[in-house]
Scaffold this motif. Structure first.
Motif, PDB file in Angstrom:
ATOM      1  N   LEU A  59      -2.047 -25.796 -16.997  1.00 14.85           N
ATOM      2  CA  LEU A  59      -2.160 -26.449 -18.373  1.00 14.85           C
ATOM      3  C   LEU A  59      -3.144 -27.100 -17.974  1.00 14.85           C
ATOM      4  CD1 LEU A  59       0.904 -27.038 -20.926  1.00 14.85           C
ATOM      5  CD2 LEU A  59      -0.787 -25.331 -20.654  1.00 14.85           C
ATOM      6  N   HIS A 108       0.411 -21.748 -22.547  1.00 14.46           N
ATOM      7  CA  HIS A 108      -0.684 -21.276 -21.936  1.00 14.46           C
ATOM      8  C   HIS A 108       0.011 -19.719 -21.891  1.00 14.46           C
ATOM      9  CE1 HIS A 108       1.592 -22.815 -19.003  1.00 14.46           C
ATOM     10  NE2 HIS A 108       1.262 -22.255 -17.848  1.00 14.46           N
ATOM     11  N   PHE A 149       0.206 -16.178 -29.052  1.00 13.71           N
ATOM     12  CA  PHE A 149       0.838 -16.976 -27.619  1.00 13.71           C
ATOM     13  C   PHE A 149       0.878 -17.953 -28.356  1.00 13.71           C
ATOM     14  CE2 PHE A 149      -3.328 -15.573 -25.028  1.00 13.71           C
ATOM     15  CZ  PHE A 149      -2.581 -15.398 -23.633  1.00 13.71           C
ATOM     16  N   TYR A 198     -12.404 -20.045 -18.658  1.00 16.61           N
ATOM     17  CA  TYR A 198     -11.225 -20.480 -18.746  1.00 16.61           C
ATOM     18  C   TYR A 198     -10.470 -21.504 -19.680  1.00 16.61           C
ATOM     19  CZ  TYR A 198      -6.859 -21.451 -15.891  1.00 16.61           C
ATOM     20  OH  TYR A 198      -5.734 -20.957 -16.036  1.00 16.61           O
TER      21      TYR A 198
END
Lengths: 259, 241
Positions: free
Chosen positions: A182, B85, B124, A256
């Motif tokens: 994260l 994530h 997600f 990313y």
């Protein structure tokens, strides 16, 4: 009415700022002759200095990550007296003139000091070596890694890590599978900035390790010895490569972060 | 099943002194104003708050000094704690992977069907609605097969419609999976709908514990009287045509 004036003012100032950044860079390329550029491209010394710069910058960035990420994690997860002072200390390398950084590093790491002698035991000397260049780059760039990683770790809600632990994850599993991924986009941004800062460093390197010459040192030397026209082609080539690497890394970090 | 006896004093002068028992397969509501020590109690039960005096016993075993991951007590915060994530599918695999055990697809598919989240597996967390997120977070908690489920203000901030839907859902899954739940809230209405056992906490002390009907008859201090009054007024509003 007021808003319209504000908007126009902001556009004008933004344009001037943008020109201020772009024009000097473009100007170098405009003033460049094809002949001198080809001569520079064929110059082995130039490429050696570029490789030294890139190699040492990569090493300094990686070392910065190894040292800076755990430090940022520790700072983010602990509240203690003096934390604010520590946070200020992190940014000290940005505030100190870089020639002074070079002098400070040279006085600490030269072969006659305790620290220098200790590293000599492992055949590592910092004066006029790639180690010296790397350590100077590390010093001036580590703030970027720590600050960005700190922002990344601070942005993670504590509850997320708590949930992970109660779902059966150890603290190290939580760090590597939740916390670090994260915070990674922020860390990557910090690393890109640290790399950019490292590759552009000259002041501290001039003092501690003039040799082997990095690209900025070579540019400085050519300017000192032969003047502007001799320094320009090297500068153009280095700027081109730096911009290329910087935007590539920036693109990768944003890519990313998006995914 | 879960015996709690905590006596902690803090530097800011606050002291937490709670002692209560939780029965197996029961829905427990811990009700109290903010700053009363509800969340601190949950943190102590789940292992994030050191217990200086007292103990937490689960199935007669003292777990006071165990790390949170070794307690088999799952904590679900108000913000759900979904990992941003990871896809829903990966969130459900997480308890298995974290414990280093093989993924039990049969449990996952049973829970996924029960919670009606089959169609969300590839999403997600930021692609889920509020209700979907709640269902996924609860499903993930159940996949871990906890002895006790701790819910920290799970319905706070939701609109009335979603709140009522989730209340029904929580009641349903508690019975369906024989769960032991401690649900922390400051809203007496949640206590009325869900609480088989109610604990009222104020200034770090349990000032009432018992079933809802006992709340009407017990000796009460100002805070409990206030809750009674609120509930009575709400009852009047609801029964008024």
């Amino acid at each position: 009415m007021d808003q319209g004036i504000l908007r126009k003012g902001a556009i004008i100032i933004s344009t001037i700022t943008l020109f201020f950044i772009i024009v000097p860079i473009l100007h170098i390329f405009i003033k460049l002759s094809a002949k001198s550029l080809i001569a520079t491209i064929l110059d082995k010394t130039v490429w050696t200095s570029i490789f030294v710069s890139i190699g040492c910058s990569i090493c300094a960035t990686l070392l910065g990550c190894v040292m800076g990420i755990p430090f940022a994690y520790f700072l983010s997860k602990n509240r203690f007296r003096g934390r604010a002072i520590l946070e200020s200390v992190i940014n000290l390398p940005v505030a100190i003139p870089h020639v002074a950084v070079g002098i400070a590093l040279l006085s600490l790491f030269n072969d006659r000091t305790v620290v220098g002698s200790f590293f000599n035991l492992f055949h590592i000397s910092f004066v006029d070596t790639v180690y010296g260049i790397t350590i100077a780059m590390l010093f001036v760039s580590i703030s970027f890694v720590i600050s960005s990683a700190l922002v990344g770790f601070d942005s993670i809600e504590q509850e997320i890590e708590m949930v992970s632990r109660t779902l059966g994850a150890s603290s190290s599993y939580t760090f590597f599978h939740i916390t670090f991924p994260l915070a990674f986009p922020s860390i990557l941004r910090g690393a890109v900035l640290a790399f950019a800062r490292s590759i552009s460093e000259v002041g501290a390197i001039l003092i501690i390790a003039y040799y082997p010459k990095t690209a900025p040192v070579l540019m400085y030397e050519r300017f000192e010895e032969y003047g502007l026209s001799a320094a320009r082609p090297v500068s153009a080539l280095v700027i081109f490569l730096c911009v290329l690497i910087f935007f590539l890394l920036l693109y990768l970090s944003r890519h990313y972060a998006r995914h | 099943m879960l015996d709690i006896n905590i006596s902690n004093k803090y530097k800011n002068g606050f002291s937490l002194g709670v002692s209560f028992c939780i029965k197996e397969n029961s829905y427990n509501i811990m009700l109290g104003p903010s700053g009363s020590g509800k969340s601190l109690t949950l943190k102590a039960i789940s292992g994030f708050e050191k217990i200086y005096g007292g103990y937490v016993r689960l199935k007669k075993r003292d777990i006071s000094n165990l790390a949170p991951e070794k307690r088999n007590i799952v904590y679900l915060p108000q913000n759900l704690g979904l990992f941003p994530h990871l896809r829903v599918k990966e969130q459900l695999y997480f308890p298995f992977k974290a414990r280093g055990i093989s993924i039990d697809e049969s449990i996952i598919s049973m829970i996924v069907k029960e919670f009606n989240i089959v169609h969300l597996m590839e999403r997600f967390p930021n692609e889920l609605s509020g209700g979907e997120g709640q269902r996924v977070a609860l499903a993930r908690s159940l996949v871990a097969r906890p002895d006790v489920l701790l819910l920290d203000e799970p319905l706070t901030g939701l609109d009335f419609h979603l709140k009522m839907k989730l209340i029904k859902f929580l009641k349903n899954i508690k019975n369906r999976f024989s769960l032991t739940i401690i649900h922390v809230t400051h809203d007496p209405i949640e206590a009325v709908y869900l609480g088989e056992e109610i604990f009222i906490i104020q200034d770090g002390r349990i000032i009432f514990s018992g079933a809802l009907d006992q709340l009407w008859t017990c000796k009460a201090n100002g805070f409990v009287q206030g809750i009674r009054q609120e509930l009575k007024e709400l009852g009047k509003i609801i029964t008024t045509p």
